[in-house]
Design an enzyme around this catalytic site. Structure first.
Site, PDB file in Angstrom:
ATOM      1  N   ARG A  45      30.780  37.410  70.971  1.00 23.88           N
ATOM      2  CA  ARG A  45      31.634  36.193  70.998  1.00 23.88           C
ATOM      3  C   ARG A  45      32.318  36.116  72.260  1.00 23.88           C
ATOM      4  NH1 ARG A  45      32.522  35.348  64.377  1.00 23.88           N
ATOM      5  NH2 ARG A  45      30.492  34.006  64.180  1.00 23.88           N
ATOM      6  N   LYS A 206      18.907  32.306  49.988  1.00 19.21           N
ATOM      7  CA  LYS A 206      18.901  31.505  48.798  1.00 19.21           C
ATOM      8  C   LYS A 206      18.446  30.310  49.347  1.00 19.21           C
ATOM      9  CE  LYS A 206      23.275  32.770  46.657  1.00 19.21           C
ATOM     10  NZ  LYS A 206      24.690  32.279  46.757  1.00 19.21           N
ATOM     11  N   GLY A 359      24.310  32.682  62.710  1.00 13.57           N
ATOM     12  CA  GLY A 359      24.810  33.866  61.583  1.00 13.57           C
ATOM     13  C   GLY A 359      23.724  35.038  61.609  1.00 13.57           C
ATOM     14  N   GLY A 382      27.751  28.603  60.060  1.00 14.44           N
ATOM     15  CA  GLY A 382      28.081  27.501  59.213  1.00 14.44           C
ATOM     16  C   GLY A 382      28.116  26.099  60.138  1.00 14.44           C
TER      17      GLY A 382
END
Ligand code: AMP
Length: 401
Positions: A45, A206, A359, A382
């Protein structure tokens, strides 16, 4: 990382549009890096944020950096101080970095005033103050009071309306940094005019996390390849056994609806042909590949099997655009990283636009050493998901003024 954004292609200003010489530039970066024993454990980052800071310094700006780190929840938490980040910026990038003891207040104000052109002041963790996440106007005004203009280069937090991403823009001329521009351009291309065939690869834990993404993209994609933990909800929805695999029982109907929608729209939605299964959720557990779809009782699905990997890789050869969101197996454990690795290697060899949705998927590609071989690996998990779902990002909206 090339600074390519221009205000001609974006509905807001770029840092290039701001006069920077001698100015105090308040910059929101995503310096939320992993720390290990008080040291920065991964500089990805920091490297991603470097071009914007380098540009401002080269223009003779006085750069005031702000970021959050971890989740201190509005209190001072010693383990989440930004000092190790400041030290790494100094050592790795050779910048003159001063470090303030807070992000507002007398020390930050004195140091901001004393800052010289070409120097950097790093403010302390924004989230030590509850007002940051509450987007408190008085707090935003105090941050803004430190500088002459504002640059947001924190794409990873652009989906949050916080004081440092949205609030400050009410008080200062504002613009986007290069990383923000690059993210919006690359992800925007997927949203607007993807070249076909366009394949969407979905994995992760999920199915419920990916419903909106599927809804948003189903009219644009030519096919969807499913893997990861989410596949078992699709299998269970069709009455196929999944053993002890991760399963969202509340979303069986959702899975059926997605299958029906894909069929109605003529989109190929492919589920694995085989699985790598284990007796336990451990890297050294007894394990094997199945012959066919479905997981026997007493076993747990951990990765796509070899037949699936081969079939998916073959299909991807024709792709002109690929968006990948969610690892295809438990890639954190080496024996179950094979499926994700095979896909990452295939994407690396394609003559296509390959976009990795941030992510865990970005972490997987990074682990395989293939980040540089993709067209774009998003730095925001996100934020990239919400942007691709068609949502507006408050941090980006605020820059439109
Ligand atoms: P997500 O954040 O939704 O992209 O999920 C990523 C996580 O899904 C990773 O930590 C993977 O280990 C996990 N995952 C992928 N495949 C499986 C699986 N078969 N069973 C359990 N977890 C999985």
């Amino acid at each position: 990382m090339s600074p390519t954004m221009s205000s001609a292609t974006q509905p807001f200003k770029s840092i290039r549009d701001l006069p920077l010489k001698g100015k105090r530039v308040l910059m929101r970066l995503d310096l939320n890096v992993p720390l290990k024993e008080g040291k920065v454990a991964d500089t990805t980052r920091l490297t991603a944020a470097k071009p914007t800071v380098d540009y401002a310094l080269a223009q003779g700006a006085r750069v005031i950096l702000m970021s959050h780190l971890g989740r201190p929840k509005g209190k001072v938490v010693e383990a989440f101080r930004l000092k190790p980040v400041g030290e790494t910026l100094r050592r790795e990038f050779g910048w003159t970095v001063r470090i303030a003891s807070d992000c507002i207040g007398p020390d930050a104000e004195t140091q901001a005033r004393a800052l010289q052109p070409g120097e950097v002041l790093l403010l302390e963790n924004l989230r030590f103050h509850p007002e940051e996440e509450a987007n408190d106007p008085a707090f935003a005004k105090r941050l803004a009071g430190l500088a002459d203009c504002f640059v947001n280069d924190a794409f990873g937090t652009a989906h949050r309306a916080h004081a440092s991403t949205a609030g400050v823009t009410a008080y200062l001329p504002s613009a986007a940094g290069f990383l923000m521009g690059k993210e919006l351009e690359a992800l925007g291309r997927i949203r607007k005019n993807p070249a076909h065939p366009f394949w969407l690869i979905l994995g992760g834990a999920k199915v419920s996390d990916k419903i909106q993404l599927i809804d948003q993209l189903i009219d644009q994609v030519d096919g969807i390849l499913i893997g990861g933990g989410m596949q078992y909800t699709f299998f269970a929805a069709q009455g196929i056994g999944v053993g002890n695999s991760i399963l969202e029982k509340d979303h069986l109907e959702t899975a059926r609806q997605i299958l029906a929608k894909a069929e109605a729209k003529g989109v190929r939605l492919l589920l694995p042909l085989d699985h790598r299964i284990a007796k336990e959720f451990k890297p050294d557990a007894e394990q094997r590949a199945t012959e066919k779809p479905g997981v026997p009782d007493g076993w747990e699905g951990m990765d796509i099997g070899p037949k699936t990997a081969e079939a998916y890789v073959k299909l991807l050869q024709e792709a002109k655009t690929v968006l990948w969101n969610g690892p295809l197996g438990v890639f954190e454990m080496e024996p179950f990283a094979k499926g994700s690795r095979a896909i990452a290697e295939a994407l690396a060899g394609l003559k296509a636009v390959t976009v990795i949705g941030g992510g865990d998927t970005a972490a997987a590609v990074n682990r395989f050493g293939l980040t540089d071989r993709m067209t774009h690996v998003s730095t925001g998990g996100g934020a990239s998901l919400e942007f691709l779902e068609g949502k507006t990002l408050p941090g980006v909206e605020a820059l439109k003024g």
